[in-house]
Scaffold this motif. Sequence first.
Motif, PDB file in Angstrom:
ATOM      1  N   LEU A  23     -68.455  71.529 -14.115  1.00 32.52           N
ATOM      2  CA  LEU A  23     -67.874  70.182 -14.096  1.00 32.52           C
ATOM      3  C   LEU A  23     -68.857  69.145 -14.631  1.00 32.52           C
ATOM      4  O   LEU A  23     -68.452  68.049 -15.028  1.00 32.52           O
ATOM      5  N   ASP A  24     -70.149  69.494 -14.628  1.00 32.11           N
ATOM      6  CA  ASP A  24     -71.165  68.610 -15.206  1.00 32.11           C
ATOM      7  C   ASP A  24     -71.388  69.039 -16.650  1.00 32.11           C
ATOM      8  O   ASP A  24     -71.923  70.118 -16.919  1.00 32.11           O
ATOM      9  N   GLU A  25     -70.977  68.174 -17.578  1.00 27.94           N
ATOM     10  CA  GLU A  25     -71.025  68.533 -19.003  1.00 27.94           C
ATOM     11  C   GLU A  25     -72.443  68.817 -19.490  1.00 27.94           C
ATOM     12  O   GLU A  25     -72.617  69.434 -20.539  1.00 27.94           O
ATOM     13  N   ARG A  26     -73.451  68.377 -18.747  1.00 26.42           N
ATOM     14  CA  ARG A  26     -74.840  68.590 -19.198  1.00 26.42           C
ATOM     15  C   ARG A  26     -75.475  69.827 -18.572  1.00 26.42           C
ATOM     16  O   ARG A  26     -76.646  70.088 -18.769  1.00 26.42           O
ATOM     17  N   SER A  27     -74.706  70.563 -17.786  1.00 30.04           N
ATOM     18  CA  SER A  27     -75.301  71.684 -17.048  1.00 30.04           C
ATOM     19  C   SER A  27     -75.460  72.918 -17.946  1.00 30.04           C
ATOM     20  O   SER A  27     -74.693  73.118 -18.886  1.00 30.04           O
ATOM     21  N   PRO A  28     -76.456  73.779 -17.637  1.00 27.36           N
ATOM     22  CA  PRO A  28     -76.585  75.030 -18.396  1.00 27.36           C
ATOM     23  C   PRO A  28     -75.356  75.922 -18.236  1.00 27.36           C
ATOM     24  O   PRO A  28     -74.994  76.656 -19.158  1.00 27.36           O
ATOM     25  N   GLU A  29     -74.694  75.859 -17.073  1.00 30.17           N
ATOM     26  CA  GLU A  29     -73.491  76.687 -16.863  1.00 30.17           C
ATOM     27  C   GLU A  29     -72.383  76.233 -17.806  1.00 30.17           C
ATOM     28  O   GLU A  29     -71.639  77.053 -18.359  1.00 30.17           O
ATOM     29  N   ARG A  30     -72.261  74.926 -18.011  1.00 24.05           N
ATOM     30  CA  ARG A  30     -71.251  74.420 -18.951  1.00 24.05           C
ATOM     31  C   ARG A  30     -71.551  74.922 -20.361  1.00 24.05           C
ATOM     32  O   ARG A  30     -70.665  75.376 -21.087  1.00 24.05           O
ATOM     33  N   GLN A  31     -72.819  74.856 -20.730  1.00 23.11           N
ATOM     34  CA  GLN A  31     -73.214  75.330 -22.056  1.00 23.11           C
ATOM     35  C   GLN A  31     -72.871  76.819 -22.192  1.00 23.11           C
ATOM     36  O   GLN A  31     -72.368  77.267 -23.221  1.00 23.11           O
ATOM     37  N   HIS A  32     -73.094  77.562 -21.125  1.00 22.97           N
ATOM     38  CA  HIS A  32     -72.822  79.000 -21.139  1.00 22.97           C
ATOM     39  C   HIS A  32     -71.334  79.268 -21.388  1.00 22.97           C
ATOM     40  O   HIS A  32     -70.965  80.091 -22.226  1.00 22.97           O
ATOM     41  N   VAL A  33     -70.442  78.576 -20.669  1.00 26.49           N
ATOM     42  CA  VAL A  33     -69.016  78.874 -20.853  1.00 26.49           C
ATOM     43  C   VAL A  33     -68.548  78.442 -22.247  1.00 26.49           C
ATOM     44  O   VAL A  33     -67.729  79.123 -22.868  1.00 26.49           O
ATOM     45  N   VAL A  34     -69.093  77.341 -22.743  1.00 25.28           N
ATOM     46  CA  VAL A  34     -68.684  76.873 -24.078  1.00 25.28           C
ATOM     47  C   VAL A  34     -69.153  77.870 -25.145  1.00 25.28           C
ATOM     48  O   VAL A  34     -68.397  78.239 -26.052  1.00 25.28           O
ATOM     49  N   GLU A  35     -70.378  78.354 -24.982  1.00 29.55           N
ATOM     50  CA  GLU A  35     -70.878  79.347 -25.943  1.00 29.55           C
ATOM     51  C   GLU A  35     -70.086  80.645 -25.874  1.00 29.55           C
ATOM     52  O   GLU A  35     -69.993  81.387 -26.855  1.00 29.55           O
ATOM     53  N   ALA A  36     -69.493  80.922 -24.712  1.00 26.25           N
ATOM     54  CA  ALA A  36     -68.671  82.138 -24.564  1.00 26.25           C
ATOM     55  C   ALA A  36     -67.241  81.921 -25.080  1.00 26.25           C
ATOM     56  O   ALA A  36     -66.394  82.812 -24.959  1.00 26.25           O
ATOM     57  N   GLY A  37     -66.974  80.730 -25.644  1.00 28.65           N
ATOM     58  CA  GLY A  37     -65.673  80.488 -26.277  1.00 28.65           C
ATOM     59  C   GLY A  37     -64.626  79.873 -25.363  1.00 28.65           C
ATOM     60  O   GLY A  37     -63.448  79.840 -25.709  1.00 28.65           O
ATOM     61  N   TRP A  38     -65.049  79.371 -24.217  1.00 26.82           N
ATOM     62  CA  TRP A  38     -64.104  78.777 -23.272  1.00 26.82           C
ATOM     63  C   TRP A  38     -64.156  77.251 -23.318  1.00 26.82           C
ATOM     64  O   TRP A  38     -65.196  76.658 -23.582  1.00 26.82           O
ATOM     65  N   GLU A  39     -63.012  76.639 -23.013  1.00 30.81           N
ATOM     66  CA  GLU A  39     -62.959  75.200 -22.781  1.00 30.81           C
ATOM     67  C   GLU A  39     -62.848  74.970 -21.282  1.00 30.81           C
ATOM     68  O   GLU A  39     -62.329  75.818 -20.560  1.00 30.81           O
ATOM     69  N   VAL A  40     -63.310  73.832 -20.835  1.00 35.78           N
ATOM     70  CA  VAL A  40     -63.203  73.481 -19.424  1.00 35.78           C
ATOM     71  C   VAL A  40     -62.086  72.445 -19.311  1.00 35.78           C
ATOM     72  O   VAL A  40     -62.173  71.369 -19.898  1.00 35.78           O
ATOM     73  N   GLY A  41     -61.026  72.804 -18.605  1.00 41.74           N
ATOM     74  CA  GLY A  41     -59.824  71.962 -18.549  1.00 41.74           C
ATOM     75  C   GLY A  41     -60.105  70.582 -17.974  1.00 41.74           C
ATOM     76  O   GLY A  41     -60.978  70.414 -17.121  1.00 41.74           O
ATOM     77  N   GLU A  42     -59.367  69.601 -18.503  1.00 43.81           N
ATOM     78  CA  GLU A  42     -59.455  68.230 -18.007  1.00 43.81           C
ATOM     79  C   GLU A  42     -58.059  67.692 -17.824  1.00 43.81           C
ATOM     80  O   GLU A  42     -57.148  68.100 -18.554  1.00 43.81           O
ATOM     81  N   ASP A  43     -57.892  66.759 -16.930  1.00 42.66           N
ATOM     82  CA  ASP A  43     -56.591  66.105 -16.782  1.00 42.66           C
ATOM     83  C   ASP A  43     -56.218  65.421 -18.097  1.00 42.66           C
ATOM     84  O   ASP A  43     -57.060  64.760 -18.725  1.00 42.66           O
ATOM     85  N   GLY A  44     -54.979  65.595 -18.523  1.00 40.07           N
ATOM     86  CA  GLY A  44     -54.506  64.953 -19.740  1.00 40.07           C
ATOM     87  C   GLY A  44     -54.713  65.795 -20.987  1.00 40.07           C
ATOM     88  O   GLY A  44     -54.236  65.445 -22.067  1.00 40.07           O
ATOM     89  N   MET A  45     -55.408  66.929 -20.860  1.00 43.41           N
ATOM     90  CA  MET A  45     -55.631  67.794 -22.042  1.00 43.41           C
ATOM     91  C   MET A  45     -54.290  68.354 -22.508  1.00 43.41           C
ATOM     92  O   MET A  45     -53.458  68.719 -21.692  1.00 43.41           O
ATOM     93  N   GLU A  46     -54.094  68.404 -23.819  1.00 44.36           N
ATOM     94  CA  GLU A  46     -52.827  68.906 -24.377  1.00 44.36           C
ATOM     95  C   GLU A  46     -53.073  70.130 -25.224  1.00 44.36           C
ATOM     96  O   GLU A  46     -54.053  70.195 -25.968  1.00 44.36           O
ATOM     97  N   VAL A  47     -52.160  71.055 -25.132  1.00 47.09           N
ATOM     98  CA  VAL A  47     -52.209  72.246 -25.986  1.00 47.09           C
ATOM     99  C   VAL A  47     -50.891  72.254 -26.753  1.00 47.09           C
ATOM    100  O   VAL A  47     -49.815  72.216 -26.148  1.00 47.09           O
ATOM    101  N   VAL A  48     -50.963  72.268 -28.069  1.00 41.27           N
ATOM    102  CA  VAL A  48     -49.748  72.337 -28.877  1.00 41.27           C
ATOM    103  C   VAL A  48     -49.771  73.664 -29.614  1.00 41.27           C
ATOM    104  O   VAL A  48     -50.717  73.971 -30.347  1.00 41.27           O
TER     105      VAL A  48
END
Length: 309
Positions: free
Chosen positions: A283-308
């Motif tokens: 949930l902290d965009e600056r965390s190493p865990e966030r970097q890890h999930v992004v590098e693994a190809g995942w997005e972290v869901g947010e309210d209002g995010m849209e998928v078309v």
Amino acid sequence: MKIKILGAAAGGGFPQWNCNYRLSRDARSGAPGVKRRTQSSLAASADGERWVLFNASPDIGAQLLATPALHPGPEGPLRATPIRAVVVTNADVDHIAGLLTLRERQPFNLYASAKVHAVLEANPIFRVLDPALVRRIELPLGRSTHIEGPDGPTGLTVETYAVAGKVALFLEDGGDPAKFVSHDGDTIGVALTNGGGTTAHYVPGCAAVDASLRHRIEGADCLLFDGTVFHDDEMEKAGVGHKTGRRMGHVPMSGPDGSIAALNGLRVGRRIFVHINNTNPVLDERSPERQHVVEAGWEVGEDGMEVVL
Ligand code: MLT
Ligand code: MN
């Protein structure tokens, strides 16, 4: 098909009202890179007009207010909604409490597994949804169901499948986990299709990823998956509770059996974590865990995010 994440947090929301853990404090104070999130819900539509809610969270009132596509519309009848149906994937409070907000004599159809319908039927408070207006329709496991509204098809089809999960927290009856771990419809995943060949999977609760789940998800255009905890033991480490993620029915993101590793290598268009607990460091965009999930190809869901799709 359009999908809107109405709420990307797990039960309790982010920040949670009574939580003083560093992440909730940062979210409350508006710290940069730590966005607030409401509790677990999606809206999906095949045509942008007729919408289906997937789970009805305790925050549904604010979520609808924040989402113009789900408003009654600028003109028309005095009572109206683009919401034609609600699909519930388990009976946890964060997925059913919002049904109480959807009273006010509005017709829609309510879809769930037989097990989840039984929980709703056993609790008389849900009779505020007048059965003459809100039809309760069973989603048979392993089969496809065309989701209909009171005025006909929505254009969305869901195929349900049981995933490893458990009975709702408020129905646990003692300390023996064997009594409440389940594989038969207390927790389901759903594959959404719009008739046009695109498929999105929504699995906000899942205790383990097995070969059959991997097989189902292979080739999906989008996966919205249980992102409750990053480390199985993070609640204990944070000092906010003793349960592990798995004990709560949620596979962690990390580790050799975690969701990132277990779903690695599948062909999936977008992978997005939803149902994120307020202890999860991603949930902290600056965390190493966030970097890890992004590098693994995942997005972290947010309210209002849209998928078309
Ligand atoms: C969960 O996902 O584990 C539940 O929402 C917990 C709860 O009911 O608070
Ligand atoms: Mn939950």
